[in-house]
Design a protein around this motif. Structure first.
Motif, PDB file in Angstrom:
ATOM      1  N   SER A  80       0.808  -1.219   0.000  1.00 30.43           N
ATOM      2  CA  SER A  80       0.000   0.000   0.000  1.00 30.43           C
ATOM      3  C   SER A  80       0.844   1.274   0.000  1.00 30.43           C
ATOM      4  CB  SER A  80      -0.965   0.002   1.182  1.00 30.43           C
ATOM      5  OG  SER A  80      -0.259  -0.064   2.401  1.00 30.43           O
ATOM      6  N   HIS A  81       1.997   1.250   0.648  1.00 27.80           N
ATOM      7  CA  HIS A  81       2.817   2.467   0.688  1.00 27.80           C
ATOM      8  C   HIS A  81       3.461   2.794  -0.660  1.00 27.80           C
ATOM      9  CE1 HIS A  81       5.976  -0.553   1.541  1.00 27.80           C
ATOM     10  NE2 HIS A  81       6.805   0.330   1.006  1.00 27.80           N
ATOM     11  N   ARG A  82       3.391   1.887  -1.642  1.00 27.43           N
ATOM     12  CA  ARG A  82       3.912   2.140  -2.994  1.00 27.43           C
ATOM     13  C   ARG A  82       2.813   2.397  -4.016  1.00 27.43           C
ATOM     14  NH1 ARG A  82       8.882   0.568  -4.812  1.00 27.43           N
ATOM     15  NH2 ARG A  82       8.436   2.324  -6.189  1.00 27.43           N
ATOM     16  N   TYR A  83       1.549   2.337  -3.560  1.00 28.27           N
ATOM     17  CA  TYR A  83       0.413   2.534  -4.476  1.00 28.27           C
ATOM     18  C   TYR A  83       0.515   3.876  -5.201  1.00 28.27           C
ATOM     19  CZ  TYR A  83      -4.446   2.879  -6.071  1.00 28.27           C
ATOM     20  OH  TYR A  83      -5.575   3.019  -6.843  1.00 28.27           O
ATOM     21  N   ALA A  84       0.698   4.961  -4.467  1.00 28.35           N
ATOM     22  CA  ALA A  84       0.777   6.295  -5.075  1.00 28.35           C
ATOM     23  C   ALA A  84       1.957   6.386  -6.039  1.00 28.35           C
ATOM     24  CB  ALA A  84       0.880   7.366  -3.998  1.00 28.35           C
ATOM     25  N   ASP A  85       3.058   5.698  -5.741  1.00 29.60           N
ATOM     26  CA  ASP A  85       4.207   5.685  -6.646  1.00 29.60           C
ATOM     27  C   ASP A  85       3.831   5.060  -7.985  1.00 29.60           C
ATOM     28  OD1 ASP A  85       5.722   6.714  -4.533  1.00 29.60           O
ATOM     29  OD2 ASP A  85       6.535   4.742  -3.989  1.00 29.60           O
ATOM     30  N   ALA A  86       3.084   3.960  -7.929  1.00 28.33           N
ATOM     31  CA  ALA A  86       2.665   3.278  -9.160  1.00 28.33           C
ATOM     32  C   ALA A  86       1.753   4.172  -9.993  1.00 28.33           C
ATOM     33  CB  ALA A  86       1.970   1.964  -8.833  1.00 28.33           C
ATOM     34  N   VAL A  87       0.830   4.843  -9.341  1.00 25.01           N
ATOM     35  CA  VAL A  87      -0.088   5.744 -10.052  1.00 25.01           C
ATOM     36  C   VAL A  87       0.694   6.915 -10.645  1.00 25.01           C
ATOM     37  CG1 VAL A  87      -2.078   7.285  -9.798  1.00 25.01           C
ATOM     38  CG2 VAL A  87      -2.083   5.030  -8.694  1.00 25.01           C
ATOM     39  N   ALA A  88       1.612   7.474  -9.878  1.00 21.20           N
ATOM     40  CA  ALA A  88       2.435   8.587 -10.375  1.00 21.20           C
ATOM     41  C   ALA A  88       3.287   8.160 -11.569  1.00 21.20           C
ATOM     42  CB  ALA A  88       3.317   9.134  -9.259  1.00 21.20           C
ATOM     43  N   ALA A  89       3.686   6.886 -11.596  1.00 24.46           N
ATOM     44  CA  ALA A  89       4.495   6.362 -12.705  1.00 24.46           C
ATOM     45  C   ALA A  89       3.650   6.043 -13.933  1.00 24.46           C
ATOM     46  CB  ALA A  89       5.254   5.118 -12.253  1.00 24.46           C
ATOM     47  N   GLY A  90       2.311   6.112 -13.792  1.00 20.85           N
ATOM     48  CA  GLY A  90       1.445   5.904 -14.947  1.00 20.85           C
ATOM     49  C   GLY A  90       0.468   4.757 -14.867  1.00 20.85           C
ATOM     50  N   ALA A  91       0.458   4.015 -13.770  1.00 23.17           N
ATOM     51  CA  ALA A  91      -0.514   2.919 -13.631  1.00 23.17           C
ATOM     52  C   ALA A  91      -1.924   3.510 -13.537  1.00 23.17           C
ATOM     53  CB  ALA A  91      -0.216   2.076 -12.404  1.00 23.17           C
TER      54      ALA A  91
END
Length: 86
Positions: free
Chosen positions: A52-63
């Protein structure tokens, strides 16, 4: 390149997890995950488990954010769904 991620609602190891998938190929998925620094051990059959703490990173990367049912539908439609034991 489009990859998809569902909300971090899957419990495991004291955390909540998301599933990161591609609707094109595993190669596309592996490239995206590597670009985020996700370790290969996070790949499970047809998806990456993302804490969960990497969710925003994935979205920011384009997911692209989708519901969990949509993740399964996308995998089936692309012929990329692998069930346990296969």
């Amino acid at each position: 390149m489009t990859v998809y991620i569902d909300p971090p609602t899957w419990p495991g190891h004291g955390r909540l997890w998301s599933h990161l998938v591609s609707d094109v190929s595993y190669d596309e998925l592996h490239v995206f995950a590597a670009s985020m620094g996700v370790p290969p051990r996070a790949f499970e059959r047809d998806h990456y488990d993302i804490p969960s703490h990497r969710y925003a990173d994935a979205v920011a990367a384009g997911a692209v954010e989708v519901r969990s049912r949509e993740v399964v539908r996308l995998l089936h439609a692309a012929g990329l769904r692998r069930r346990k034991g296969t």
